[in-house]
Design an enzyme around this catalytic site. Structure first.
Site, PDB file in Angstrom:
ATOM      1  N   TYR A   1     -27.588   5.681  24.429  1.00  0.00           N
ATOM      2  CA  TYR A   1     -27.252   6.401  25.672  1.00  0.00           C
ATOM      3  C   TYR A   1     -28.490   6.724  26.506  1.00  0.00           C
ATOM      4  O   TYR A   1     -29.530   7.106  25.966  1.00  0.00           O
ATOM      5  CB  TYR A   1     -26.567   7.726  25.332  1.00  0.00           C
ATOM      6  CG  TYR A   1     -25.205   7.583  24.713  1.00  0.00           C
ATOM      7  CD1 TYR A   1     -24.122   7.100  25.449  1.00  0.00           C
ATOM      8  CD2 TYR A   1     -24.988   7.944  23.392  1.00  0.00           C
ATOM      9  CE1 TYR A   1     -22.863   6.982  24.869  1.00  0.00           C
ATOM     10  CE2 TYR A   1     -23.739   7.835  22.806  1.00  0.00           C
ATOM     11  CZ  TYR A   1     -22.679   7.356  23.557  1.00  0.00           C
ATOM     12  OH  TYR A   1     -21.443   7.239  22.980  1.00  0.00           O
TER      13      TYR A   1
ATOM     14  N   LYS B   1     -28.332  31.122  -2.773  1.00  0.00           N
ATOM     15  CA  LYS B   1     -27.461  31.473  -1.642  1.00  0.00           C
ATOM     16  C   LYS B   1     -27.198  30.229  -0.788  1.00  0.00           C
ATOM     17  O   LYS B   1     -27.885  29.205  -0.948  1.00  0.00           O
ATOM     18  CB  LYS B   1     -28.137  32.560  -0.806  1.00  0.00           C
ATOM     19  CG  LYS B   1     -29.384  32.083  -0.076  1.00  0.00           C
ATOM     20  CD  LYS B   1     -30.153  33.243   0.554  1.00  0.00           C
ATOM     21  CE  LYS B   1     -31.380  32.749   1.283  1.00  0.00           C
ATOM     22  NZ  LYS B   1     -32.317  33.839   1.578  1.00  0.00           N
TER      23      LYS B   1
END
Ligand SMILES: *Cc1c(COP(=O)(O)O)cnc(C)c1O
Length: 376
Positions: free
Chosen positions: A265, A36
């Site tokens: 950052y 799946k």
């Protein structure tokens, strides 16, 4: 479908999938491999073809649409759709794929009976024995047996299925409760005259408890080399598995940092001493999660470990290359897997990430895949 225009590559070693499948077959007897979610990010078509070559005659997918995709890829064996049908499109896919649907509501049985042709349609009944998700319960058994008996010319009970919630847990009390509930449901259906195959164990069940194996096992994660027992006293049970997915991205630049200089950052990392850093072309847009910022996460660079420094950006990540030796642009950093001492196991990456190996494979596998096969 993959993340477009980036340099991240998921390498899938098909020989590892073959090895794991044969390992599971040796232990389980009759596994229906679970492919799946695009084979847990490894690619439905190539994984299915490898399994078919290795002798698999049946497989489990998720949705009916996935069942049809598998059939259209050339898969000739049996297909079981774990999620069952919801709408007309789903019933259409199941019919076109000749897939066995997992049924968990009475209206699905009625809809399938209505669609049956000259031959009865095989169905798989899903029982909720403790997972608390989809499935019929003990209270539904009498009605179920009645509906199936009334529709013998339209519906054929092929499988009874339940799913284990804690099979990877060394404490097996709840697992045993689920086993008992499932055995009771199967016994009642058999007393009512139905002949079917029973399926309970997932990867962990199959490997940990021979009494969950029954007629059919449904291993998923172990097929891809994820050890479901990671971090538990049962870890050894999965040690024969091989991780099939390796994910890498190239270094774009290498530069020195003086003591006190920061990266990325928010300046969450400042060099405590002079260092050398490598800038890797992967970030959270490539499914390398920003959660991996400042958590001690590492990549494998030239066979060694290099720690992620500061915040993971959208398409870039800074790693510590101080003790790695000569690194040049284009050198590949392994976010997952890799070679040598620095190999990054899926479970270790999952630990930094705060998730499990399943999610690591599913999301990193969204990157463009390349396949290798060392042969049988
Ligand atoms: C996903 C799934 C499996 C496979 O479980 P693993 O832990 O990956 O082995 C088996 N059965 C059902 C119903 C599932 O949804």
């Amino acid at each position: 479908m993959s993340i477009p225009h980036n340099k991240v590559r998921a390498r899938i070693d098909l020989d590892s999938i073959r090895h794991n499948y044969l390992f599971l077959r040796q232990h389980g007897g009759n596994p229906y491999p679970v492919i799946k979610a695009d084979a847990y990010g490894h690619g439905l078509e190539r994984v299915a073809a490898t399994l078919a070559e290795s002798g698999a005659k049946a497989a489990c997918v998720g949705s009916p649409a996935e069942a049809l995709a598998l059939r259209e890829s050339g898969w000739e064996g049996r297909i079981v759709a774990l999620l069952g049908p919801l709408d007309a499109e789903d019933y259409g896919c199941l019919a076109e794929a000749s897939a066995v649907a997992m049924i968990h509501r009475f209206d699905q049985l009625a809809a399938l009976a209505e669609r049956a042709g000259s031959k009865p349609l095989p169905v798989a009944l899903k029982f909720d024995t403790g997972m608390g998700r989809l499935g019929f319960g003990q209270k539904d058994l009498i009605k179920l047996a009645g509906v199936l008996a009334d529709n013998r010319s339209r519906l054929d009970l092929a499988m009874a299925v339940s799913h284990l919630a804690t099979a990877d847990d060394p404490d097996q009390a709840f697992l045993e409760q689920q086993m008992t509930r499932f055995a009771d449901a199967c016994a009642e259906l058999r007393r009512a005259g139905f002949v079917f195959e029973a399926s309970l164990g997932n990867s962990a069940g199959l490997l940990a408890r021979s009494d969950t194996r029954l007629d059919i096992q449904r291993p998923g994660i172990a097929l891809y080399g994820g050890n479901p027992f990671h971090g538990t006293s049962l870890e050894e049970l999965g040690s024969g598995l091989r991780q099939a997915m390796h994910v890498s991205a190239p270094v774009l630049q290498v530069h020195d940092l003086a003591k006190g200089e920061s990266v990325s950052y928010g300046r969450t990392f400042t060099a405590p001493t002079s260092m050398r850093v490598a800038i890797v072309a992967a970030g959270y847009a490539d499914a390398y999660s920003r959660v991996l910022s400042g958590r001690g996460a590492e990549v494998c660079l030239k066979g060694s470990r290099a720690r992620v420094l500061g915040r993971v950006c959208m398409q870039l990540t800074v790693v510590d290359a101080t003790r790695i030796g000569e690194v040049v642009p284009g050198e590949r950093a392994w976010l997952l897997g890799g070679e040598g001492e620095g190999f990054v196991p899926a479970n270790e990456l999952a630990g930094w990430w705060g998730t499990n190996s399943y999610e690591v494979f599913c999301v990193l596998g969204l990157n463009r895949r390349e396949y290798t096969d060392a042969g049988v």
